[in-house]
Each structure stands twice: as structure tokens, then as C-alpha cells.
Design a protein around this motif. Structure first.
Motif, PDB file in Angstrom:
ATOM      1  N   GLY A 183       0.812  -1.228   0.000  1.00 18.60           N
ATOM      2  CA  GLY A 183       0.000   0.000   0.000  1.00 18.60           C
ATOM      3  C   GLY A 183       0.836   1.263   0.000  1.00 18.60           C
ATOM      4  O   GLY A 183       0.350   2.325   0.387  1.00 18.60           O
ATOM      5  N   ASN A 184       2.106   1.198  -0.451  1.00 20.42           N
ATOM      6  CA  ASN A 184       2.895   2.426  -0.574  1.00 20.42           C
ATOM      7  C   ASN A 184       2.254   3.353  -1.596  1.00 20.42           C
ATOM      8  O   ASN A 184       2.378   4.549  -1.516  1.00 20.42           O
ATOM      9  N   PHE A 185       1.624   2.741  -2.583  1.00 20.20           N
ATOM     10  CA  PHE A 185       0.781   3.487  -3.521  1.00 20.20           C
ATOM     11  C   PHE A 185      -0.162   2.470  -4.139  1.00 20.20           C
ATOM     12  O   PHE A 185       0.100   1.272  -4.096  1.00 20.20           O
ATOM     13  N   SER A 186      -1.287   3.001  -4.705  1.00 11.72           N
ATOM     14  CA  SER A 186      -2.276   2.076  -5.247  1.00 11.72           C
ATOM     15  C   SER A 186      -1.927   1.727  -6.690  1.00 11.72           C
ATOM     16  O   SER A 186      -1.106   2.389  -7.325  1.00 11.72           O
ATOM     17  N   LEU A 187      -2.561   0.687  -7.186  1.00 10.97           N
ATOM     18  CA  LEU A 187      -2.341   0.265  -8.571  1.00 10.97           C
ATOM     19  C   LEU A 187      -2.794   1.362  -9.533  1.00 10.97           C
ATOM     20  O   LEU A 187      -2.159   1.633 -10.542  1.00 10.97           O
ATOM     21  N   GLU A 188      -3.923   2.034  -9.161  1.00 17.43           N
ATOM     22  CA  GLU A 188      -4.428   3.114 -10.015  1.00 17.43           C
ATOM     23  C   GLU A 188      -3.415   4.246 -10.080  1.00 17.43           C
ATOM     24  O   GLU A 188      -3.166   4.808 -11.142  1.00 17.43           O
ATOM     25  N   GLU A 189      -2.823   4.584  -8.923  1.00 15.75           N
ATOM     26  CA  GLU A 189      -1.822   5.658  -8.891  1.00 15.75           C
ATOM     27  C   GLU A 189      -0.609   5.275  -9.733  1.00 15.75           C
ATOM     28  O   GLU A 189      -0.043   6.097 -10.444  1.00 15.75           O
ATOM     29  N   VAL A 247       8.156  -4.765 -17.987  1.00 14.91           N
ATOM     30  CA  VAL A 247       7.870  -4.905 -16.559  1.00 14.91           C
ATOM     31  C   VAL A 247       6.353  -4.984 -16.397  1.00 14.91           C
ATOM     32  O   VAL A 247       5.635  -4.101 -16.856  1.00 14.91           O
ATOM     33  N   PHE A 248       5.893  -6.064 -15.794  1.00 19.87           N
ATOM     34  CA  PHE A 248       4.452  -6.251 -15.575  1.00 19.87           C
ATOM     35  C   PHE A 248       4.158  -6.096 -14.097  1.00 19.87           C
ATOM     36  O   PHE A 248       4.891  -6.614 -13.257  1.00 19.87           O
ATOM     37  N   VAL A 249       3.081  -5.365 -13.763  1.00 18.54           N
ATOM     38  CA  VAL A 249       2.660  -5.241 -12.372  1.00 18.54           C
ATOM     39  C   VAL A 249       1.242  -5.787 -12.283  1.00 18.54           C
ATOM     40  O   VAL A 249       0.358  -5.293 -12.996  1.00 18.54           O
TER      41      VAL A 249
END
Lengths: 184, 758
Positions: B614-620, B741-743
């Protein structure tokens, strides 16, 4: 329109005819009260009544011959069937300016005491019978010189009718002297 | 094993020898068998002829002794045996007049044949119908009643009229051979020879003497012979093969040594020499080999140097090729785009010209309609002119009428004036009447009572006169009104006349105008026709234009096609360059691939974990709305995750720069946004734009073609990495190797490593 006019004329004639006969009958019935006939004339916008017995005839204004060195109220002279008659204007006598001679102006020939004179009037209204009793004397306020000229007055609707005393009028020195002087 | 020369030779030898031996064995055996058969046939025919002659003698002696007559001998009316020991056999048996005689006389003779030679199975006399009166004793055993046993054990007095039996019986030496040989398979399976000779009584052919030879023995003999020969042949083959194998192997030993020596030389010991022990061909070969080795070793060093130089120049050429291919690619992409634009423009032009054509058509239609309308207008204006002429006539008439009205009015005025005169007279009369009546009244008044009634009449007369005056006054007023009316009427009629004149003028004007309109309409009509013609020409022109445009479009399409082909050719060229490069730079590329894949894997791990924590969201992380950092040139951007990456991945990224070839190793997103650069490129901003461009490259959008290609590469070609060659904006020749790079299963960006080419 024309027909209407015609109708109108027909009606008028009808009325005239019936009027004529009615007047005749009415006069027959009322000849009872003590009356006197007067000739009503108009001088300088006033109505005056002359005793019918003193009047001889009414004339249209004939060609007048001006007479030099006569007073202003003598307007001239003319020939009445061989008789020379002077024409007198009464207006100055009643303190009015001299009358002008117009198309309707008439001469009323009067005879009083054997003297004929013609009075210049603006118009002649006609003969009328007045009951002697109903002629009222003039009020005292008038000037004495003037008052003796009239027998009285009669008030009709709105307008007064002055009844002249023709003897006195014709005896007025200015008229008389001049006339005599002229005649003599 | 098969690659050894001695084995090859032996195998060849064996195959050749096997064929030769098989052929010779076959020929020997065949010849030997033929000889044996020939011998047997001679023997058999002799026996058959002897038997036949003997049988004839037996029969003739029977005749002579009167045992039976000649007719009886030739009688073919065989009687079936119904009595005695031979009765009741399964196969019918027959007796004749002579068979008992023969049983007594010839059986011993026949048996002598069988006994003399084991090959003889039977030796019997048969008549020409196959009737066998007396069989050998072994086939004349008493009947047992068992059908199978009796068929083999008692064969006498039967009719052997099978084809072989009949042929033997009926053979009468008509071919001159003297005997008949028939080969057949006996019902026991063995091959039989049936050799028969004819028996003549006097000159009459009576029958034949048959001898049955079993060929079993002969066949066995032939088989034995064959086996023996084959055995010896095989033995010979074995010995010769072994000998050959070992002899050849011995001779090939020096060659083996030569091979080993050559291997050693190849392995690097260039001083090795072959020992030459013999002067034969192999010895000569060894000597030549030694000489060759010396020469090659001498030349090898210079060759190596040369080839090194060549490889270097090939490398450079490949780099140039790759760069040129990239440039060509860009150009042809531009060309393709241009062609596409051109095609679009042509499409537009086509549409426009079609519109023009359509418009021209419309214009032509409208012009046609205008022409029609103009014609209508012409006829209308002609009608108008006619109407105006009518109006002028009407006006003239009207004017005359108005004038006659005016005249009538004048007449009326004059007449009413005359009436006025008459009225004046009446007035005068009434005035005088009035005066007269007045005077009459005065006169009556003077007469007193007598004149009373007269005065009334006079008064009435006067009143009538007054009324008359009133009436004449009214008439005067009326006349005045009439005169006023006529005056105004006359004035009006004058005005009317003037109006009619003005109207006439106007109408004349209208006529003129109509004439002008007519002319204008004619012009319009002509113009419309011209417009129609011109628009038709225009239509033709625009159609021609459309054709031209189609041609242009074809050309554009050709250009597009050819640029596509060019692109394909270039990409082939590129791939060729890449292949060449792969060949030349295989080591470096392998290393680079390894490095970039390691980097991408690590980046995926870091980003996935950061999203999980949760350091940042996927949307961010996938947000494309980068926040510009004010006052930066070139422009820098901030995101929700770049601070985090600055803290976490920079050290890892820097680790790649320990390799001298690596210029940068960075993570970019799919738009080329670079959140965290190597610390080498994160030096503090100085404000000097040139300095900062080189030394502070972090947080910029690298969306140049190479940067974008690297950022957008998602591994869909299956190679797992993208290799690009380019000139960096700092002017250096670079390799750009990137891996996607895939997230969370979505393609986020790439890990790029830049290699400086030397």
C-alpha cells in the motif's frame, strides 16, 4: 331626395292652405277687445311701433335726390306720384348713428296733420293689433326730451317694442323747423 | 564401427563373396541334380522297357499256352469281383480272363523290380484303360475290411484311370521315345516318377509297364550335396574375411596415428610431428602432412591478426548498417505516413470533386429550371404588355368620359345659375307682393271697421309672400350648394383627367419596363442556357478531375505499397543487421539480455510488493496524469510513486553501472516516464540548461522513438527483450536493451539498459 323635397313642398303648401283658413276663422272670433293697429318697423336694431292710422303706404327705396345744406337726418327727397316727399332718418333722434341704405330698407310714408313724410327704416315687420290697455308707460328714468316721443312700450319675449307718439316725433323742433323752413 | 575402413572392406568382400558363392553353389547343385536325374531316368527307362518286353512275353506265352484267347486278352469288359476274398472292397475291383494267370506268372517278376532298388515303389502291368490285373505283392495283401488300410495295402485289380495312370496305360510309343516319364506328387506327399513303356501283343498295343520311382532318396542326396557345399563355402568366407580384416587394420595403424597427431595439432600443440615408419603411400602422406603443418602454423598467426581486424571492421559496418536501417525505417515510416496522408487527401479531393460534380449537376438542373421560368416570364410579360395596351385604351376611354362628365357639370352649373336668375325674379315678385299686402293692410287699417276683413286677407297675402321669400331663400341655398358641388366636381374631374394622364404615363412606363423585363428575361434565358452548357462542361471537367484523382490515388497507393515494401525490406535489413550483430556481439548481447531480465524481474518484485504493502495504489501507479514540476527545463514530472522509487531502486539501478559498458540502467513506464535515474544523472540542478540536460535526467518523459519503443515493448514477439541501436542525445552510439515490466499482470513499462558501443 328630390322626391322628398317635392313631398316637402307639397306638405308646406298643404300647411299654408290650412293656416290661411284657420287665421280667417280665428280673426272672426276675436274682434271684441279694444285694440289699435300698429305698423312694426326696425330702426337701428330696435323695434318701434307706428300707429297704423298715421301710415299711408310702405315703399321700396326709390332713387333719392340729395338735398344740400340740410341736416343729416334728412336723407333726400323723392317723387311720390307727383308729390315731393322728404325722407327722414329717425336714428339720430334716438341717439344712434345714421342708418345705411340696404336692399331691405323701406320708406314708410306717414301723414299727420296734413304733412307727409317718409321714414327710413331698416325693415317692416308688419301690422299688428295691440290691446291699448296693455301698452305700459315708460319709466321716469329716461330723459324728459326723449320720453315725450313715446306713448309707451310693450315687452314681448326678450325684446321690447317701443310705441312711438308720431305727433310728438314729428313736432320735434329739428324735424319741424327744418321741414317748415324747407317748405317755407 | 561401420566408419572403420577395414570393416568397410570386409563387409564389401563378404557381400561380393556371398553372391559368388551362392551362385556357384546353386549351379553345382543344379548340375549335379540333373546328372543324378539323368542317370535315374536312363536306369528307369531301361527297367521299364525290360519290364514291358518281359510282360509281352508273359502274355504271349499265356496266349500260346491257351490260358486265354487274344480276344479275352483285349477284352475291356471288366467284371466286378463280387465273390472270393477280394469281394467287398471299398474301391471296386475287377477280374478278367487273364488276371489269375497273371497273378501266378508275373507277380514274382514284378516284385523283383521292387526288391532290386529301394527307389522303386511299384512295378506293374496295366492295360490301356489303366486296369491293373496283378499288383506287387506288397500291395496285394488280404483285405482287412478297414477302408484306409485296404486302400494302401490292397491296390490290385483296380482301374487306375487317373490322368497319370491313363497316360501311362495309353502310351503307345507314338513319339518314338520308347518310354513315358510323368512326374507327380503322390498322395503321401513325396515326388514320384512314373516311367512307363508300352506293351505290344503282336502288333497290337495292349497296355504299358509302369514303374514308380520315389524321388525322396534322390532329393535327399541333392540336399546333402547342397548343404555340404554351403558349409565349405561359409568356412571359406569366414577365413577370408578375418584375414582381410586384420591385414587391413594392420596397414591402417599409421593413419590412426596421423589422425591423433592432427587432433593434437588442432588442440594447440603445433610442434607435433608424425613418425614416418614406412615409405609407402601412407608414409608419403605423413611426410606431406608434416610439411603442411609447418606451413600452416607459419601462416596462421598472420591470418589470425587479419581476421581480428576484419571482425572489427565487420562490427563497425554492422553498426553503421543498423544505424542506417533505423534511419531508413524512420524515413520510410514518415513516407508511409505521408502516403497515408496523401491517400486521405486524395480521398478528400475525390469527395470534393464528387461534390463539385453533384453541385454542377444541381446548377445545371437549376439553370434548366431558370430557362423554363424565363420562358414563362417572357410569355407572362408579353401578356403583361398586351394588358398594358388594353389599359392604355381603357384610360383614353376613361379620359373622354371624365371630360364629358366635366362638360355636363359645367352645363349643370350654368343651368343652376339660370335657375338663380329665375329665383331672383320670384324673390322680387314675393318682395313686391309683401309690400303690396303691407300697403293693403295699412289701407285696410285706415278704413277702420270696414277694412277689417280686407286687412286679414292682406295679412295672409303678406304671409304667403314671406313664405315664398323663405322658399326662394332655401332654393338659393340649394343652388349655391349645387354650384359648389359642380365646382368641386369639375375640379375633381380635372384632377381625374390629370390622374388619367398620369396613369397613362405610368402605364406607358410599365409597358416600357415590361419590354425591358422581356429583354432581361431573354438575356436570363440565354445566360441560363450558357450556364447549363458551362456546368455540363464543368461536370465533364470534374469527372476528368475525378479520373485524374483516381490515378493520383493509385499512384499514392503504389507509393504506400512500395513504402510498406521498403519498410519490410528495412525490417529485414534490420533483422539481418541484428543477426549479424548477434553473431558479432553474441557475448555482449547474451550478457546484456541476462542483465536486463534480472533488472526487469527485480523491478516487478519491488513494484508488486509496494502495491501489496500500500505504498501506492495500482491506479496511482498506472495514472498517466503526470504533475509537471514548475521551473524545470527540460520539463520534469512528479507522480505518486517516484519518491518511493527514489528511495528503493536507485542503489539497485546503480549496481548495473559497475560494468564499464553500461551507461544507464533505469526503470521507465509505458509512456517513457523515468521516475528514478541512476544517481550519476541526478546531480543537483545548476540552472545551466546544457549542463542539467546531461547531468540531471531524472523524472523526465523520454518519449523519443527509441524511448517509446522500449517503454511500450511488452514482449509480445516472444523474445522477451528489445534491442535498439541509436545515437544518444549526448552524441554517443548506444545499444538500448529493454525488457518489459508487468505489475499485477498488467504491462506497466520496461527496464532499460544503455550500452556504450566501442
Amino acid at each position: 331626395m328630390n322626391r322628398h323635397r317635392d313631398d316637402d313642398i307639397q306638405t308646406i303648401l298643404q300647411e299654408m292652405r290650412s293656416d290661411y283658413w284657420r287665421h280667417l276663422e280665428a280673426d272672426n272670433e276675436q274682434a271684441s277687445a279694444a285694440t289699435e293697429d300698429f305698423l312694426v318697423v326696425r330702426i337701428a336694431d330696435r323695434r318701434y311701433a307706428l300707429p297704423a292710422g298715421d301710415c299711408r303706404e310702405v315703399l321700396r327705396l326709390p332713387a333719392l335726390v340729395r338735398v344740400p345744406r340740410v341736416p343729416a337726418h334728412i336723407r333726400g327727397i323723392f317723387n311720390l306720384r307727383g308729390e315731393i316727399v322728404a325722407v327722414t332718418d329717425l336714428a339720430p333722434l334716438f341717439a344712434s348713428p345714421p342708418q345705411e341704405i340696404l336692399a331691405g330698407s323701406r320708406l314708410v310714408v306717414t301723414a299727420r296733420g296734413g304733412m307727409k313724410t317718409a321714414l327710413l327704416v331698416a325693415a317692416v315687420e308688419g301690422l299688428t293689433s295691440l290691446e291699448t290697455a296693455r301698452i305700459e308707460p315708460l319709466a321716469d328714468g329716461a330723459a324728459a326730451g326723449q320720453r315725450e316721443l313715446f306713448r309707451g312700450k310693450r315687452n314681448e319675449e326678450g325684446e321690447s317694442l317701443l310705441v312711438l307718439n308720431l305727433d310728438k316725433v314729428l313736432e320735434r323742433p329739428e324735424l319741424l323747423i327744418d321741414q317748415k323752413g324747407q317748405m317755407s | 564401427m561401420l566408419n572403420r575402413i577395414n570393416v568397410k572392406i570386409v563387409l564389401a568382400l563378404i557381400s561380393v563373396l556371398t553372391v559368388i558363392m551362392a551362385l556357384s553353389t546353386y549351379m553345382i547343385v543344379t548340375q549335379r541334380a540333373e546328372v543324378l536325374r539323368e542317370e535315374l531316368l536312363v536306369k528307369a527307362s531301361t527297367l521299364a522297357k525290360v519290364g514291358a518286353t518281359a510282360m509281352a512275353q508273359f502274355l504271349e506265352s499265356g496266349l500260346d499256352s491257351g490260358e486265354f484267347t487274344l480276344e479275352e486278352l483285349f477284352d475291356t469288359d471288366y467284371r466286378e469281383i463280387t465273390e472270393g476274398p477280394l469281394a467287398g472292397a471299398a474301391i471296386p475291383k475287377y477280374q478278367t480272363a487273364y488276371d489269375s494267370y497273371l497273378d501266378r506268372t508275373i507277380q514274382d517278376f514284378e516284385d523283383a523290380f521292387v526288391a532290386s532298388d529301394p527307389m522303386v515303389v511299384f512295378a506293374v502291368l496295366v492295360d490301356r484303360n489303366g486296369y491293373l490285373p496283378t499288383h506287387n505283392s506288397i500291395y496285394s495283401r488280404p483285405l482287412t475290411g478297414n477302408a484306409d488300410q485296404d486302400r494302401d495295402g490292397n491296390r490290385t485289380k483296380r482301374l487306375f484311370n487317373d490322368p497319370v495312370g491313363l497316360a501311362a496305360g495309353q502310351y503307345d510309343n507314338s513319339d518314338g521315345n520308347g518310354y513315358l516319364r510323368q512326374v507327380y506328387q503322390r498322395d503321401t506327399g513325396e515326388t514320384m516318377w512314373d516311367v512307363s513303356a508300352p506293351v505290344y501283343i503282336g502288333d497290337r498295343h495292349w497296355g504299358g509297364f509302369r514303374i514308380g520311382f520315389s524321388m525322396q532318396q534322390t532329393e535327399a542326396a541333392i540336399a546333402d550335396l547342397r548343404n555340404e557345399i554351403l558349409f565349405y563355402m561359409g568356412l571359406l568366407l569366414l577365413f577370408s574375411s578375418l584375414t582381410c580384416y586384420f591385414v587391413v587394420a594392420r596397414f591402417l595403424l599409421p593413419l590412426k596415428e596421423l589422425t591423433l597427431t592432427a587432433d593434437r595439432i588442432t588442440a594447440g600443440s603445433l610442434d607435433e610431428q608424425v613418425k614416418v615408419t614406412s615409405a609407402d603411400e601412407i608414409g608419403q602422406l605423413g611426410q606431406a602432412f608434416n610439411k603442411m603443418t609447418q606451413v600452416i602454423v607459419k601462416n596462421l598467426q598472420s591470418e589470425i591478426d587479419k581476421s581480428n581486424r576484419m571482425v572489427q571492421s565487420v562490427k563497425e559496418a554492422i553498426q553503421q548498417l543498423s544505424t542506417s536501417a533505423n534511419e531508413l525505417m524512420a524515413i520510410s515510416t514518415q513516407q508511409a505516413a505521408g502516403a497515408t496522408q496523401q491517400a486521405a487527401a486524395v480521398q478528400q479531393a475525390t469527395t470534393t470533386s464528387e461534390e463539385i460534380a453533384a453541385t454542377a449537376k444541381q446548377v445545371a438542373e437549376h439553370a434548366g429550371r431558370v430557362e423554363e421560368i424565363a420562358l414563362t416570364a417572357t410569355s407572362s410579360s408579353s401578356a403583361g404588355q398586351q394588358a398594358v395596351g388594353n389599359a392604355v385604351d381603357g384610360m383614353t376611354l376613361l379620359k373622354g368620359q371624365v371630360q364629358s362628365i366635366a362638360e355636363a357639370m359645367l352645363q349643370l352649373g350654368e343651368n343652376s345659375q339660370k335657375i338663380g336668375g329665375i329665383i331672383d325674379i320670384i324673390d322680387e315678385i314675393s318682395d313686391q307682393t309683401n309690400l303690396l299686402s303691407l300697403n293693403a293692410a295699412i289701407e285696410a287699417a285706415g278704413a277702420g271697421e270696414a277694412g277689417k276683413r280686407f286687412s286679414i286677407v292682406a295679412n295672409e297675402v303678406r304671409r304667403l309672400a314671406d313664405r315664398t321669400a323663405e322658399a326662394t331663400n332655401q332654393v338659393k341655398g340649394l343652388i349655391q350648394q349645387i354650384q359648389q358641388a359642380t365646382n368641386s366636381t369639375i375640379m375633381l374631374t380635372e384632377e381625374g383627367t390629370k390622374g388619367v394622364d398620369a396613369a397613362s404615363t405610368l402605364v406607358a412606363n410599365i409597358s416600357e419596363v415590361l419590354a425591358r423585363v422581356n429583354a432581361a428575361v431573354d438575356e436570363t434565358s440565354t445566360a441560363a442556357a450558357e450556364i447549363k452548357l458551362m456546368t455540363q462542361q464543368q461536370t465533364t471537367a470534374s469527372e476528368q478531375m475525378a479520373e485524374t484523382i483516381v490515378e493520383v490515388r493509385d499512384v499514392a497507393n503504389q507509393v504506400a505499397t512500395s513504402s510498406q515494401e521498403t519498410t519490410e525490406a528495412i525490417s529485414e535489413l534490420t533483422s539481418l543487421a541484428e543477426r549479424l550483430q548477434d553473431l558479432v556481439e553474441a557475448d555482449l548481447l547474451a550478457q546484456a539480455k541476462e542483465q536486463v531480465k534480472t533488472g526487469a524481474t527485480e523491478m516487478e518484485r519491488v513494484l508488486n510488493e509496494a502495491v501489496d504493502r500500500g505504498n501506492f495504489s495500482l491506479e496511482e501507479l498506472f495514472d498517466d496524469n503526470y504533475e509537471p514540476i514548475p521551473g524545470t527545463d527540460p520539463q520534469k514530472y512528479r507522480t505518486k510513486y517516484d519518491d518511493y522509487l527514489d528511495r528503493t531502486i536507485q542503489t539497485f539501478e546503480n549496481g548495473f553501472l559497475t560494468d564499464a559498458h553500461v551507461v544507464f540502467a533505469v526503470l521507465v513506464d509505458r509512456n517513457g516516464y523515468l521516475p528514478t535515474h541512476n544517481s550519476k544523472y541526478c546531480q543537483p540542478l545548476t540552472g545551466d540548461q546544457r549542463h542539467d540536460t546531461v547531468h540531471n535526467r531524472t523524472k523526465r518523459l523520454f518519449n523519443d522513438p527509441v524511448g517509446l519503443a522500449a517503454a511500450r515493448y511488452d514482449g509480445s514477439d516472444g523474445r522477451g527483450y528489445l534491442q535498439q541501436m541509436y545515437n544518444r542525445d549526448t552524441g554517443e552510439k548506444m545499444w538500448d536493451i529493454s525488457a518489459p515490466v508487468f505489475v499485477k499482470g498488467r504491462h506497466w513499462g520496461a527496464f532499460r539498459i544503455g550500452y556504450l558501443m566501442d
